[in-house]
Design a protein around this motif. Structure first.
Motif, PDB file in Angstrom:
ATOM      1  N   UNK A 389      41.002 120.240   8.645  1.00 32.30           N
ATOM      2  CA  UNK A 389      40.891 120.596  10.046  1.00 32.30           C
ATOM      3  C   UNK A 389      41.451 121.987  10.293  1.00 32.30           C
ATOM      4  N   UNK A 390      41.162 122.526  11.475  1.00 31.42           N
ATOM      5  CA  UNK A 390      41.564 123.895  11.781  1.00 31.42           C
ATOM      6  C   UNK A 390      42.987 123.994  12.306  1.00 31.42           C
ATOM      7  N   UNK A 391      43.551 122.906  12.767  1.00 28.00           N
ATOM      8  CA  UNK A 391      44.846 122.971  13.442  1.00 28.00           C
ATOM      9  C   UNK A 391      46.038 123.008  12.506  1.00 28.00           C
ATOM     10  N   UNK A 392      47.205 123.209  13.091  1.00 32.53           N
ATOM     11  CA  UNK A 392      48.457 123.175  12.330  1.00 32.53           C
ATOM     12  C   UNK A 392      48.828 121.726  12.048  1.00 32.53           C
ATOM     13  N   UNK A 393      49.722 121.534  11.088  1.00 36.89           N
ATOM     14  CA  UNK A 393      50.170 120.199  10.723  1.00 36.89           C
ATOM     15  C   UNK A 393      51.531 119.907  11.339  1.00 36.89           C
ATOM     16  N   UNK A 394      51.781 118.662  11.729  1.00 39.12           N
ATOM     17  CA  UNK A 394      53.034 118.319  12.402  1.00 39.12           C
ATOM     18  C   UNK A 394      54.281 118.693  11.618  1.00 39.12           C
ATOM     19  N   UNK A 395      54.230 118.618  10.288  1.00 34.57           N
ATOM     20  CA  UNK A 395      55.392 118.935   9.460  1.00 34.57           C
ATOM     21  C   UNK A 395      55.175 120.195   8.617  1.00 34.57           C
ATOM     22  N   UNK A 396      54.272 121.068   9.051  1.00 34.74           N
ATOM     23  CA  UNK A 396      54.014 122.281   8.293  1.00 34.74           C
ATOM     24  C   UNK A 396      53.517 121.946   6.899  1.00 34.74           C
ATOM     25  N   UNK A 397      54.168 122.494   5.883  1.00 32.06           N
ATOM     26  CA  UNK A 397      53.746 122.276   4.499  1.00 32.06           C
ATOM     27  C   UNK A 397      54.445 121.084   3.849  1.00 32.06           C
ATOM     28  N   UNK A 398      55.252 120.339   4.603  1.00 34.67           N
ATOM     29  CA  UNK A 398      55.956 119.192   4.038  1.00 34.67           C
ATOM     30  C   UNK A 398      55.037 117.989   3.853  1.00 34.67           C
ATOM     31  N   UNK A 399      55.280 117.246   2.795  1.00 37.87           N
ATOM     32  CA  UNK A 399      54.566 115.989   2.545  1.00 37.87           C
ATOM     33  C   UNK A 399      55.510 114.868   2.941  1.00 37.87           C
ATOM     34  N   UNK A 400      55.207 114.186   4.028  1.00 36.00           N
ATOM     35  CA  UNK A 400      56.122 113.189   4.579  1.00 36.00           C
ATOM     36  C   UNK A 400      55.434 111.823   4.682  1.00 36.00           C
ATOM     37  N   UNK A 401      56.209 110.744   4.847  1.00 38.02           N
ATOM     38  CA  UNK A 401      55.618 109.405   4.973  1.00 38.02           C
ATOM     39  C   UNK A 401      54.840 109.231   6.275  1.00 38.02           C
ATOM     40  N   UNK A 402      53.923 108.279   6.270  1.00 32.98           N
ATOM     41  CA  UNK A 402      53.165 107.938   7.467  1.00 32.98           C
ATOM     42  C   UNK A 402      54.106 107.584   8.612  1.00 32.98           C
ATOM     43  N   UNK A 403      55.163 106.855   8.312  1.00 29.95           N
ATOM     44  CA  UNK A 403      56.083 106.444   9.371  1.00 29.95           C
ATOM     45  C   UNK A 403      56.705 107.645  10.069  1.00 29.95           C
ATOM     46  N   UNK A 404      57.074 108.671   9.303  1.00 29.78           N
ATOM     47  CA  UNK A 404      57.624 109.880   9.911  1.00 29.78           C
ATOM     48  C   UNK A 404      56.610 110.528  10.847  1.00 29.78           C
ATOM     49  N   UNK A 405      55.355 110.585  10.395  1.00 35.06           N
ATOM     50  CA  UNK A 405      54.298 111.190  11.206  1.00 35.06           C
ATOM     51  C   UNK A 405      54.138 110.448  12.521  1.00 35.06           C
ATOM     52  N   UNK A 406      54.068 109.122  12.467  1.00 37.77           N
ATOM     53  CA  UNK A 406      53.887 108.347  13.694  1.00 37.77           C
ATOM     54  C   UNK A 406      55.103 108.464  14.609  1.00 37.77           C
ATOM     55  N   UNK A 407      56.293 108.473  14.040  1.00 39.21           N
ATOM     56  CA  UNK A 407      57.494 108.642  14.862  1.00 39.21           C
ATOM     57  C   UNK A 407      57.435 109.951  15.642  1.00 39.21           C
ATOM     58  N   UNK A 408      57.023 111.015  14.965  1.00 35.46           N
ATOM     59  CA  UNK A 408      56.956 112.307  15.647  1.00 35.46           C
ATOM     60  C   UNK A 408      55.858 112.321  16.711  1.00 35.46           C
ATOM     61  N   UNK A 409      54.691 111.813  16.367  1.00 36.92           N
ATOM     62  CA  UNK A 409      53.576 111.840  17.319  1.00 36.92           C
ATOM     63  C   UNK A 409      53.865 111.023  18.564  1.00 36.92           C
ATOM     64  N   UNK A 410      54.600 109.945  18.404  1.00 36.05           N
ATOM     65  CA  UNK A 410      54.830 109.047  19.530  1.00 36.05           C
ATOM     66  C   UNK A 410      56.023 109.434  20.371  1.00 36.05           C
ATOM     67  N   UNK A 411      56.652 110.558  20.051  1.00 34.99           N
ATOM     68  CA  UNK A 411      57.660 111.037  20.985  1.00 34.99           C
ATOM     69  C   UNK A 411      58.938 111.574  20.427  1.00 34.99           C
ATOM     70  N   UNK A 412      59.199 111.347  19.141  1.00 39.10           N
ATOM     71  CA  UNK A 412      60.471 111.818  18.608  1.00 39.10           C
ATOM     72  C   UNK A 412      60.280 112.780  17.470  1.00 39.10           C
TER      73      UNK A 412
END
Length: 419
Positions: A389-412
């Protein structure tokens, strides 16, 4: 388990997994986001998009679903994740007996699809939903849809073409959710009206922005990618108004796809009329993604100037990372197109219904998409085709767990370690 899959975190019990789902739901609502419903389940407003070849399979889809969201398996060439199926089919890829080779390879891919659905179900523990994404543009489209439905899939998602025939293919599976991927209000109106005559309505509609999404894009030409008719600010309210004015009593959820990277993005899109968002690249680079580590690094480390648009062999605009192979291909594409009438595809199976290389179409792509996506799935950074995709990634170049991604997207913003 696929040969590229990383070890998946496990929960001591179903109760532990259920507690995490409840935590994520509470986090979403406390931060101002709305939950949504599909196929009788209340879900957090995040859908993991389908990514082939072998990037979103049972491991990733099952992990996402286990956390109360929608996880999606891409049906394209899943045999590559199963050594026994590859051992059986690889010798046939250049067979002169095309009909036999195609039959065996298609059967292997359908067997792989059944295996990945079963794997996703085992991981998800029934806490979210499992979907299968099938490209309308592939020759095995109908077979893949039927296989997924017969395996009891929760939802079938179809893009890369208008799935006008999906209601007929699913007529014996009324409980399966049917979800088309479209890019503008006109396409949404067409599908709803055509499907209504066949006795079905979409259970949800993915509205994908071609200027922002990855992979194959829902526009006729590259120059159309920036057309304002695709902007979420225009499409989402227009589709919502059409559904309301047409008098459909049942609410049809809208899922916005493309360029989503933050809680604020989800909130804005919900305010525009979306019920949920779909994300691909952000999930492709998670620890639980079925992709090779090298694949994840290519996507995570790509700068904006590294992401390019081009015309795929399927005849659709596509977006990917300018790797050494893609850079060379784009430089020599005019020469390849000049001799497009000379068919150069030597693969024994027709992976696409229409292929610029196989069919000698001089105005579209001239490369073997299955081969180069296969190289990417294997982690070959020199020869692979890496959709992004064209957009930026939530954690930049870091490879993180799915749980971390959802935690960030949902507000934290604070990451939470895997249990």
């Amino acid at each position: 388990m696929s040969p590229t899959a990383v070890p998946l975190p496990t929960f001591p019990s179903l109760a532990e997994a259920s507690a995490l789902v409840e935590q994520l739901r509470e986090k979403a609502t406390a931060s101002g986001l709305k939950l949504w419903s599909l196929a009788g389940k209340t879900l957090i407003p995040v859908v993991q998009g389908g990514m082939g070849v072998g990037i979103s399979a049972g491991g990733l889809a099952g992990t996402v679903a286990r956390m109360g969201a929608v996880g999606t398996i891409s049906s394209v060439d899943l045999r590559r994740l199963h050594p026994d199926l590859m051992e059986k089919t690889r010798p046939l890829e250049k067979s002169r007996d095309v009909a036999h080779a195609k039959g065996v390879i298609d059967a292997a891919n359908n067997e792989a699809l059944r295996r990945e659905i079963a794997r996703a179900r085992e991981i998800s523990q029934g806490l979210g939903l499992i979907a299968v994404n099938v490209m309308k543009a592939i020759s095995a489209y109908a077979q893949n849809v039927r296989t997924a439905l017969e395996a009891g899939i929760d939802a079938v998602v179809v893009g890369a073409g208008l799935p006008l025939d999906l209601p007929e293919l699913a007529k014996d599976h009324p409980k399966a959710a049917l979800i088309p991927i479209l890019s503008d209000a006109r396409g949404a109106q067409l599908i709803v009206k055509k499907w209504e005559k066949k006795g079905r309505l979409p259970d949800a509609i993915v509205i994908e922005h071609p200027r922002l999404a990855g992979g194959h894009l829902g526009a006729a030409k590259i120059m159309d990618l920036n057309d304002p008719r695709f902007d979420f600010e225009n499409v989402l309210p227009a589709v919502r108004e059409f559904l309301r004015s047409a008098g459909y009593e049942r609410h049809i959820p809208l899922i916005a796809a493309g360029g989503v990277s933050s809680h604020e993005d989800i909130q804005r899109l919900q305010e525009l009329g979306a019920d949920a968002v779909q994300m691909g690249t952000a999930f492709a680079v998670t620890q639980e993604s079925d992709a090779a580590p090298e694949f994840k690094q290519v996507l995570a480390n790509a700068r904006p100037e590294d992401v390019v648009e081009f015309i795929s062999v399927a005849g659709l605009p596509a977006r990917g990372v300018r790797t050494p192979w893609l850079d060379k291909y784009l430089r020599i594409e005019p020469k390849l197109q000049a001799v497009a009438h000379e068919k150069r595809c030597n693969m024994a199976f027709d992976c696409l219904q229409h292929c610029g290389l196989r069919d000698g179409k001089s105005d579209i792509g001239q490369f073997c998409i299955d081969k180069h996506l296969g190289h990417a799935q294997e982690g070959d950074t020199q020869k692979g085709l890496f959709f992004r995709g064209a957009g930026k990634l939530p954690f930049g170049s870091e490879i993180r767990p799915v749980q971390d991604l959802l935690q960030r997207l949902l507000g934290g913003r604070a990451a939470v370690a895997n249990p």
